[in-house]
Design a protein around this motif. Structure first.
Motif, PDB file in Angstrom:
ATOM      1  N   PRO A  14       0.817  -1.214   0.000  1.00  0.00           N
ATOM      2  CA  PRO A  14       0.000   0.000   0.000  1.00  0.00           C
ATOM      3  C   PRO A  14       0.854   1.270   0.000  1.00  0.00           C
ATOM      4  CG  PRO A  14      -0.651  -1.496   1.788  1.00  0.00           C
ATOM      5  CD  PRO A  14       0.606  -2.034   1.199  1.00  0.00           C
ATOM      6  N   ILE A  15       0.199   2.367  -0.297  1.00  0.00           N
ATOM      7  CA  ILE A  15       0.846   3.677  -0.208  1.00  0.00           C
ATOM      8  C   ILE A  15       1.346   3.867   1.219  1.00  0.00           C
ATOM      9  CG2 ILE A  15       0.401   6.166  -0.199  1.00  0.00           C
ATOM     10  CD1 ILE A  15      -1.795   5.578  -2.321  1.00  0.00           C
ATOM     11  N   LYS A  16       2.596   4.330   1.354  1.00  0.00           N
ATOM     12  CA  LYS A  16       3.125   4.574   2.694  1.00  0.00           C
ATOM     13  C   LYS A  16       3.289   6.078   2.862  1.00  0.00           C
ATOM     14  CE  LYS A  16       6.550   2.435   5.731  1.00  0.00           C
ATOM     15  NZ  LYS A  16       7.574   1.402   5.768  1.00  0.00           N
ATOM     16  N   VAL A  17       2.617   6.631   3.853  1.00  0.00           N
ATOM     17  CA  VAL A  17       2.622   8.083   4.011  1.00  0.00           C
ATOM     18  C   VAL A  17       3.076   8.466   5.415  1.00  0.00           C
ATOM     19  CG1 VAL A  17       0.127   8.023   4.459  1.00  0.00           C
ATOM     20  CG2 VAL A  17       1.188  10.183   3.871  1.00  0.00           C
ATOM     21  N   LEU A  18       3.924   9.492   5.494  1.00  0.00           N
ATOM     22  CA  LEU A  18       4.408   9.998   6.779  1.00  0.00           C
ATOM     23  C   LEU A  18       3.732  11.330   7.062  1.00  0.00           C
ATOM     24  CD1 LEU A  18       6.418  10.128   9.213  1.00  0.00           C
ATOM     25  CD2 LEU A  18       8.035  11.227   7.658  1.00  0.00           C
ATOM     26  N   LYS A  36      -6.446   8.487  10.472  1.00  0.00           N
ATOM     27  CA  LYS A  36      -7.491   7.468  10.421  1.00  0.00           C
ATOM     28  C   LYS A  36      -8.072   7.373   9.003  1.00  0.00           C
ATOM     29  CE  LYS A  36     -11.588   5.647  12.639  1.00  0.00           C
ATOM     30  NZ  LYS A  36     -12.326   5.440  11.382  1.00  0.00           N
ATOM     31  N   ALA A  37      -8.283   8.532   8.372  1.00  0.00           N
ATOM     32  CA  ALA A  37      -8.852   8.527   7.018  1.00  0.00           C
ATOM     33  C   ALA A  37      -7.918   7.812   6.040  1.00  0.00           C
ATOM     34  CB  ALA A  37      -9.111   9.955   6.556  1.00  0.00           C
ATOM     35  N   PHE A  38      -6.618   8.066   6.177  1.00  0.00           N
ATOM     36  CA  PHE A  38      -5.642   7.443   5.262  1.00  0.00           C
ATOM     37  C   PHE A  38      -5.585   5.933   5.498  1.00  0.00           C
ATOM     38  CE2 PHE A  38      -2.881  11.546   4.911  1.00  0.00           C
ATOM     39  CZ  PHE A  38      -3.919  12.155   4.222  1.00  0.00           C
ATOM     40  N   ARG A  39      -5.609   5.564   6.776  1.00  0.00           N
ATOM     41  CA  ARG A  39      -5.576   4.130   7.087  1.00  0.00           C
ATOM     42  C   ARG A  39      -6.807   3.449   6.509  1.00  0.00           C
ATOM     43  NH1 ARG A  39      -7.092   2.365  12.877  1.00  0.00           N
ATOM     44  NH2 ARG A  39      -9.084   2.506  11.808  1.00  0.00           N
ATOM     45  N   ASP A  40      -7.970   4.097   6.688  1.00  0.00           N
ATOM     46  CA  ASP A  40      -9.206   3.506   6.170  1.00  0.00           C
ATOM     47  C   ASP A  40      -9.224   3.483   4.648  1.00  0.00           C
ATOM     48  OD1 ASP A  40      -9.979   3.063   8.719  1.00  0.00           O
ATOM     49  OD2 ASP A  40     -11.372   4.749   8.848  1.00  0.00           O
ATOM     50  N   ALA A  41      -8.408   4.347   4.033  1.00  0.00           N
ATOM     51  CA  ALA A  41      -8.298   4.329   2.573  1.00  0.00           C
ATOM     52  C   ALA A  41      -7.282   3.268   2.124  1.00  0.00           C
ATOM     53  CB  ALA A  41      -7.898   5.698   2.057  1.00  0.00           C
ATOM     54  N   GLY A  42      -6.771   2.494   3.079  1.00  0.00           N
ATOM     55  CA  GLY A  42      -5.884   1.388   2.736  1.00  0.00           C
ATOM     56  C   GLY A  42      -4.403   1.739   2.721  1.00  0.00           C
ATOM     57  N   MET A  43      -4.034   2.852   3.335  1.00  0.00           N
ATOM     58  CA  MET A  43      -2.615   3.232   3.321  1.00  0.00           C
ATOM     59  C   MET A  43      -1.908   2.774   4.591  1.00  0.00           C
ATOM     60  SD  MET A  43      -2.867   7.151   1.968  1.00  0.00           S
ATOM     61  CE  MET A  43      -4.075   7.627   0.717  1.00  0.00           C
ATOM     62  N   ASP A  44      -0.573   2.652   4.511  1.00  0.00           N
ATOM     63  CA  ASP A  44       0.263   2.474   5.698  1.00  0.00           C
ATOM     64  C   ASP A  44       0.610   3.869   6.204  1.00  0.00           C
ATOM     65  OD1 ASP A  44       0.294  -0.258   5.643  1.00  0.00           O
ATOM     66  OD2 ASP A  44       2.208  -0.436   4.607  1.00  0.00           O
ATOM     67  N   VAL A  45       0.210   4.166   7.426  1.00  0.00           N
ATOM     68  CA  VAL A  45       0.348   5.534   7.927  1.00  0.00           C
ATOM     69  C   VAL A  45       1.370   5.606   9.059  1.00  0.00           C
ATOM     70  CG1 VAL A  45      -0.876   7.500   8.893  1.00  0.00           C
ATOM     71  CG2 VAL A  45      -2.097   5.893   7.415  1.00  0.00           C
ATOM     72  N   LEU A  46       2.287   6.549   8.943  1.00  0.00           N
ATOM     73  CA  LEU A  46       3.236   6.821  10.015  1.00  0.00           C
ATOM     74  C   LEU A  46       2.998   8.243  10.493  1.00  0.00           C
ATOM     75  CD1 LEU A  46       6.324   5.454   8.175  1.00  0.00           C
ATOM     76  CD2 LEU A  46       5.823   4.767  10.503  1.00  0.00           C
ATOM     77  N   TYR A  47       3.141   8.470  11.794  1.00  0.00           N
ATOM     78  CA  TYR A  47       3.031   9.826  12.323  1.00  0.00           C
ATOM     79  C   TYR A  47       4.330  10.123  13.059  1.00  0.00           C
ATOM     80  CZ  TYR A  47       1.436  13.714  15.215  1.00  0.00           C
ATOM     81  OH  TYR A  47       1.329  14.915  15.847  1.00  0.00           O
ATOM     82  N   ALA A  48       4.908  11.293  12.782  1.00  0.00           N
ATOM     83  CA  ALA A  48       6.233  11.596  13.335  1.00  0.00           C
ATOM     84  C   ALA A  48       6.180  12.076  14.774  1.00  0.00           C
ATOM     85  CB  ALA A  48       6.931  12.629  12.455  1.00  0.00           C
TER      86      ALA A  48
END
Lengths: 150, 318
Positions: A14-18, A36-48
């Motif tokens: 999946p798309i990986k977004v920071l 949460k929106a990005f995760r629900d859209a199927g992305m791998d989400v990182l928060y710094a």
């Protein structure tokens, strides 16, 4: 809407977004909504986390090899800080990680950010779908470069 | 493409972080499976030097915090440390929130520790394969200690832990009866037990509980230690490092261990090979091997057909 080509591009990985707020700005409620929106859209989400420096943001982005860095600031320092992130990327010769921006960004500043490759720059009230579609579009460019198929 | 694989492999051997990161992306992504494999073939001879530590336990016991502190301490002792954290992704959307990193963010940048988050995505086989490959890449890059974090639930996680030389299971007080249930699954794989949050009520009871269960389990030459940690005050970490290092040297002496690890590596590669051959089948390619229309007409059951064609499907020369 996401086209078929990018869907197959992200099928296995999946798309990986920071998500990052690289400055003195602790207002991260919006970041959690986006995470949460990005995760629900199927992305791998990182928060710094709160208060990372631009250097830390780049360090994380490189280690994790993300597709997109999504920067947000509500404190008015976007021109200085977003530019710092873009400059550091350029200095390191990284051209396969896309940067998008958001927050309280006046319309007059948007062209300046676009000029250094920071796109989107959405403000409060933007539909989540608009943001997700934009991230997907930029991620497709970045991923194609990573895989050498651009 | 081969040149690109060679360039990245050279970058890995030189310890270049961007080459390492890119290589992990390539082994994660099935779109780039061929180049990912070329990289692994290229660097494999240089692997086998790192001590691989698996850290597992239920959510919320402090695994990520422990790994952050532990890696800083190891770094201070002159070890090169890398971390791989495996997070669960949603079975519904495939998305994930890779939150482990936040707990160790401060340690990572300050101490120059490499960390990579991997998400589990539906396929369990795929995850253990990419995790093993990521470990090989970090090993070839010259990291002395590679720490792999998982939630320790399910077959995929056990497969991942199979590659670790040393497995530490983390528990905390306050899990109540949950601790009993967890112990049943994790008791067999732990080489070291960690009780985190020793400042909390019931910590010593939790510790004693584990020690009692261990006393009832037949032990081999390795006596499983139970280490108490107070991660807020950084207490107990020297004991933890001593226990992990002692087990790493113990495991290094065990040659049978090495053979069983290699057996699992080959088995995983075989499974992947078979899976990709089977997945690439189409109606027309299968019709090339056997007369599907006829099988339908004659009402032949799928098991018989599978037995008939398995040889041609799996034969690499076909």
């Amino acid at each position: 809407m996401v086209d078929g080509k990018s869907q197959s591009l992200f099928k296995d990985k999946p798309i990986k977004v920071l998500l990052a707020k690289p400055g003195i700005d602790g207002h991260d409620r919006g970041m959690f909504v986006l995470a949460k929106a990005f995760r629900d859209a199927g992305m791998d989400v990182l928060y710094a986390g709160l208060l990372p420096t631009p250097e830390e943001v780049i360090d994380t982005a490189v280690n994790e090899d993300v597709d997109v860095i999504a920067l947000s600031l509500l404190n008015g320092a976007h021109l200085v800080v977003f530019r710092k992130v873009a400059d550091l990327m350029k200095k390191k010769g990284i051209d396969d990680i896309a940067i998008v921006g958001g927050g309280t960004i006046p319309d007059s500043d948007k062209p300046k950010l676009e000029k250094i490759g920071i796109t989107g720059n959405y403000g409060p009230g933007t539909p989540l779908k608009t943001i997700i579609d934009h991230i997907t579009e930029r991620a497709a460019e970045a991923r194609s470069r990573k895989l050498g198929i651009a | 493409m081969m040149k690109k694989a060679d360039d990245i492999a050279n970058g890995i051997r030189a310890g270049d972080l961007r080459s390492i990161s890119r290589a992990i992306t390539l082994v994660e992504d099935l779109n780039s499976l061929t180049i990912g494999r070329e990289i692994i073939k290229n660097i494999y001879a240089g692997t086998g030097k790192a001590g691989i530590v698996g850290i597992t336990g239920p959510p919320g016991v402090g695994k990520s915090t422990i790994i952050g502190n532990l890696s800083s301490k190891l770094k201070a002792k002159g070890k090169k440390v890398a971390i791989i954290a495996v997070d669960a992704s949603s079975p519904f959307t495939n998305g994930s929130f890779l939150g482990n990193r936040i707990r160790m963010q401060g340690n990572l940048y300050r101490d120059g520790i490499y960390m990579r988050s991997l998400s589990s995505r539906g396929s369990s086989g795929g995850l253990s394969r990419s995790t093993w490959d990521a470990v090989r890449i970090l090993d070839a890059a010259g990291f002395d200690r590679i720490i792999v974090e998982t939630v320790g639930a399910g077959q995929a996680d056990l497969d991942i832990l199979g590659m670790a030389h040393t497995i530490a299971v983390v528990l905390a007080p306050g899990l109540g009866d949950g601790i009993q249930a967890i112990k049943a699954g994790l008791m067999e794989i732990a080489n070291v037990f960690i009780i985190n949050k020793m400042d909390r009520d019931g910590a010593f009871i939790a510790m004693k509980d584990i020690e009692d269960s261990l006393a009832l389990t037949p032990q081999n030459e390795w006596k499983i230690p139970v280490i108490g940690l107070d991660s807020m005050k950084m207490e107990g970490y020297d004991d933890l490092i001593a226990a992990l290092e002692a087990h790493l040297s113990f495991a290094a002496k065990d040659k049978g261990n090495e053979k069983s690890r290699f057996f699992h590596e080959v088995k995983a590669a075989l499974l992947m090979e078979a899976e990709s051959r089977i997945n690439s089948l189409t109606v027309s390619s299968m019709s090339g091997i056997t007369d599907l229309d006829r099988k339908i007409r004659d009402k032949v059951n799928p098991y018989t057909v599978a037995e008939e064609i398995s040889r041609s499907v799996l034969d690499p020369s076909s």
